[in-house]
Design a protein around this motif. Structure first.
Motif, PDB file in Angstrom:
ATOM      1  N   ALA A 215      12.679  19.128  12.921  1.00 28.18           N
ATOM      2  CA  ALA A 215      13.639  18.084  13.292  1.00 28.18           C
ATOM      3  C   ALA A 215      13.073  17.259  14.449  1.00 28.18           C
ATOM      4  O   ALA A 215      13.142  16.030  14.456  1.00 28.18           O
ATOM      5  N   ASP A 216      12.497  17.958  15.413  1.00 29.14           N
ATOM      6  CA  ASP A 216      11.929  17.311  16.592  1.00 29.14           C
ATOM      7  C   ASP A 216      10.802  16.355  16.176  1.00 29.14           C
ATOM      8  O   ASP A 216      10.693  15.232  16.663  1.00 29.14           O
ATOM      9  N   GLU A 217       9.998  16.819  15.254  1.00 26.54           N
ATOM     10  CA  GLU A 217       8.826  16.069  14.797  1.00 26.54           C
ATOM     11  C   GLU A 217       9.204  14.804  14.024  1.00 26.54           C
ATOM     12  O   GLU A 217       8.600  13.754  14.190  1.00 26.54           O
ATOM     13  N   LEU A 218      10.223  14.904  13.168  1.00 29.88           N
ATOM     14  CA  LEU A 218      10.469  13.847  12.193  1.00 29.88           C
ATOM     15  C   LEU A 218      11.658  12.949  12.496  1.00 29.88           C
ATOM     16  O   LEU A 218      11.666  11.786  12.105  1.00 29.88           O
ATOM     17  N   ALA A 219      12.678  13.507  13.120  1.00 29.71           N
ATOM     18  CA  ALA A 219      13.965  12.819  13.087  1.00 29.71           C
ATOM     19  C   ALA A 219      14.160  11.835  14.226  1.00 29.71           C
ATOM     20  O   ALA A 219      13.736  12.071  15.353  1.00 29.71           O
ATOM     21  N   ASP A 220      14.822  10.723  13.910  1.00 31.99           N
ATOM     22  CA  ASP A 220      15.297   9.810  14.950  1.00 31.99           C
ATOM     23  C   ASP A 220      16.531  10.401  15.614  1.00 31.99           C
ATOM     24  O   ASP A 220      16.718  10.292  16.809  1.00 31.99           O
ATOM     25  N   ARG A 221      17.380  10.982  14.772  1.00 35.38           N
ATOM     26  CA  ARG A 221      18.564  11.646  15.302  1.00 35.38           C
ATOM     27  C   ARG A 221      18.739  13.001  14.634  1.00 35.38           C
ATOM     28  O   ARG A 221      18.408  13.175  13.459  1.00 35.38           O
ATOM     29  N   ILE A 222      19.291  13.910  15.410  1.00 32.57           N
ATOM     30  CA  ILE A 222      19.480  15.275  14.930  1.00 32.57           C
ATOM     31  C   ILE A 222      20.943  15.652  15.152  1.00 32.57           C
ATOM     32  O   ILE A 222      21.508  15.356  16.201  1.00 32.57           O
ATOM     33  N   ALA A 223      21.544  16.281  14.155  1.00 26.77           N
ATOM     34  CA  ALA A 223      22.861  16.877  14.362  1.00 26.77           C
ATOM     35  C   ALA A 223      22.719  18.377  14.143  1.00 26.77           C
ATOM     36  O   ALA A 223      22.105  18.812  13.167  1.00 26.77           O
ATOM     37  N   VAL A 224      23.255  19.132  15.081  1.00 27.35           N
ATOM     38  CA  VAL A 224      23.186  20.589  14.967  1.00 27.35           C
ATOM     39  C   VAL A 224      24.476  21.084  14.340  1.00 27.35           C
ATOM     40  O   VAL A 224      25.563  20.891  14.896  1.00 27.35           O
ATOM     41  N   ALA A 232      26.341  19.397  18.333  1.00 23.72           N
ATOM     42  CA  ALA A 232      25.689  18.405  19.181  1.00 23.72           C
ATOM     43  C   ALA A 232      24.979  17.415  18.294  1.00 23.72           C
ATOM     44  O   ALA A 232      24.575  17.741  17.178  1.00 23.72           O
ATOM     45  N   GLU A 233      24.853  16.193  18.789  1.00 23.96           N
ATOM     46  CA  GLU A 233      24.182  15.160  18.005  1.00 23.96           C
ATOM     47  C   GLU A 233      23.481  14.208  18.941  1.00 23.96           C
ATOM     48  O   GLU A 233      24.006  13.877  19.997  1.00 23.96           O
ATOM     49  N   GLY A 234      22.284  13.804  18.590  1.00 21.50           N
ATOM     50  CA  GLY A 234      21.590  12.831  19.418  1.00 21.50           C
ATOM     51  C   GLY A 234      20.127  12.751  19.045  1.00 21.50           C
ATOM     52  O   GLY A 234      19.686  13.376  18.081  1.00 21.50           O
ATOM     53  N   SER A 235      19.386  11.963  19.809  1.00 15.23           N
ATOM     54  CA  SER A 235      17.944  11.912  19.606  1.00 15.23           C
ATOM     55  C   SER A 235      17.385  13.249  20.089  1.00 15.23           C
ATOM     56  O   SER A 235      18.042  13.965  20.854  1.00 15.23           O
ATOM     57  N   PRO A 236      16.173  13.606  19.655  1.00 14.92           N
ATOM     58  CA  PRO A 236      15.593  14.853  20.155  1.00 14.92           C
ATOM     59  C   PRO A 236      15.626  14.905  21.692  1.00 14.92           C
ATOM     60  O   PRO A 236      15.958  15.943  22.270  1.00 14.92           O
ATOM     61  N   LEU A 319      23.568  26.156  22.145  1.00 13.84           N
ATOM     62  CA  LEU A 319      24.719  25.770  21.328  1.00 13.84           C
ATOM     63  C   LEU A 319      25.217  26.906  20.448  1.00 13.84           C
ATOM     64  O   LEU A 319      26.397  27.023  20.181  1.00 13.84           O
ATOM     65  N   THR A 320      24.311  27.703  19.956  1.00 13.97           N
ATOM     66  CA  THR A 320      24.717  28.725  18.995  1.00 13.97           C
ATOM     67  C   THR A 320      24.854  30.085  19.650  1.00 13.97           C
ATOM     68  O   THR A 320      25.381  31.006  19.054  1.00 13.97           O
ATOM     69  N   GLY A 321      24.372  30.179  20.877  1.00 12.82           N
ATOM     70  CA  GLY A 321      24.449  31.452  21.589  1.00 12.82           C
ATOM     71  C   GLY A 321      25.839  31.681  22.132  1.00 12.82           C
ATOM     72  O   GLY A 321      26.780  31.944  21.400  1.00 12.82           O
TER      73      GLY A 321
END
Ligand SMILES: Nc1ncnc2c1ncn2[C@@H]1O[C@H](COP(=O)(O)OP(=O)(O)O)[C@@H](O)[C@H]1O
Ligand SMILES: [Mg+2]
Length: 333
Positions: A215-224, A232-236, A319-321
């Protein structure tokens, strides 16, 4: 699913596509008592790469299935390529390509035959179909293997064929559900390269993944996505800023030195098995100096010192912990 509550899709009278390739508000889906999606919102600009990141069972495939009109949501609205998934599924299907978690490739026929089958499905004239198939096989590095049965392909080749098949219909938006799961590192990097090329051609990519680095490598935006909600949602970079996950890690060979260091330093987290100490830190020179000063004045020398700056793993675990997930669950109910 009512379609009137959607945010205005800015479309001109000439039917120009909406600037959002995908938008969704309050998508919900349950199976029996199990809430799989508890109301999620999405807004994905055309031409971007969006990664839906989540562990197994988080609901990623369910989102993809709803947006690609394979299943209906229980509530909420979604538009894909300017079309409402509930009221205009044919419009959505004409705009998208979907590569599922489980391949659509027929192993018994050749790569080329798989491609020609797709060309027929899209009603391309025979010559045009052969041309498009040959071009895509070439582009995806499958020209040499085109005459061999697809079951003889490696995992990476099959995935490439799968994506090439979805491109026959010239989709503007493509959904890639866990495109690299099960691939070896080489296959993953090849796939990343393909995804980058797709995007440079103007396609919007909706990608699901369990891998933070991907996700970090490819995405402009990521939603978890966890427990049916977007935590959470945003750019890396924005996501990384959410958590002060940076720390300094000190490792010791000698247990007694390890124990004295633990006493000399404030706020340490211990790992007794690894004989390592984690000290929360932004990694700045000032904080490093303060740690080293304390060690020096206690006459302690660490065997190894590493500075760990926050990455998506930290975001994910934050976030998931603890804490955050519990709040998320309350929202779902
Ligand atoms: N057809 C179905 N019937 C019942 N439960 C389902 C069905 N499809 C998915 N689920 C459940 O919904 C949850 C999310 O599944 P899925 O969207 O496939 O997650 P992911 O793709 O993130 O691994 C899982 O707990 C799964 O067992
Ligand atoms: Mg899945």
């Amino acid at each position: 699913m009512p379609s009137s509550v959607m945010p205005a899709a800015r479309r001109g009278g000439d039917g120009q596509p909406s600037p959002a390739a995908v938008s969704a508000v309050g998508l919900r889906k349950s199976y029996g008592d199990k809430v799989v999606l508890g109301g999620i919102d999405l807004d994905i600009p055309a031409g971007s790469v969006f990664a839906l990141l989540g562990p197994n069972g988080a609901g990623k495939t369910t989102v993809v299935k709803i947006l690609s009109t394979l299943i209906a949501a229980d509530g909420g609205q979604a538009r894909v390529g300017g079309h409402d998934v509930a009221t205009s599924p044919d419009g959505v299907r004409a705009a998208i390509g979907v590569t599922g978690q489980f391949s659509a490739v027929d192993g018994l026929i050749t790569g080329k035959e798989n491609m020609l089958l797709m060309a027929d499905l899209h009603h391309l004239p025979k010559r045009e179909g052969r041309r498009v198939a040959a071009e895509l096989l070439e582009q995806f590095g499958l020209a040499d293997a085109a005459g061999k049965p697809a079951q003889s392909y490696s995992g990476g080749m099959r995935r490439r064929l799968d994506i090439a098949m979805t491109l026959v219909g010239k989709p503007r938006i493509i959904f890639l559900d866990e495109p690299t799961t099960g691939l070896d590192p080489r296959g993953r990097h090849d796939m990343w390269q393909i995804i980058r090329e797709l995007v440079s051609g103007g396609v919007t990519v909706f990608l699901t993944t369990q891998y933070l680095d991907e996700a970090d490598e490819l995405a402009d935006r990521i939603a978890v996505l966890t427990d049916g909600a977007i935590a959470a949602e945003g750019s890396p970079e924005e996501l990384k800023r959410l958590v002060p996950g940076g720390h300094v890690r000190l490792r010791f060979a000698d247990p007694s030195v390890y124990r004295s260091a633990g006493r000399a330093l404030p706020n340490v987290a211990r790992n007794d098995e690894a004989l390592s100490l984690h000290i929360p830190s932004d990694g700045s020179q000032r904080e490093l100096r303060s740690i080293l000063d304390r060690l020096d004045s206690a006459g302690i020398e660490a065997d190894e010192l590493t500075v760990h700056t926050p990455d998506l793993d930290d975001v994910f675990f934050a976030l998931t912990g603890s804490g955050v997930v519990d709040r998320t669950k309350e929202n779902v109910r």
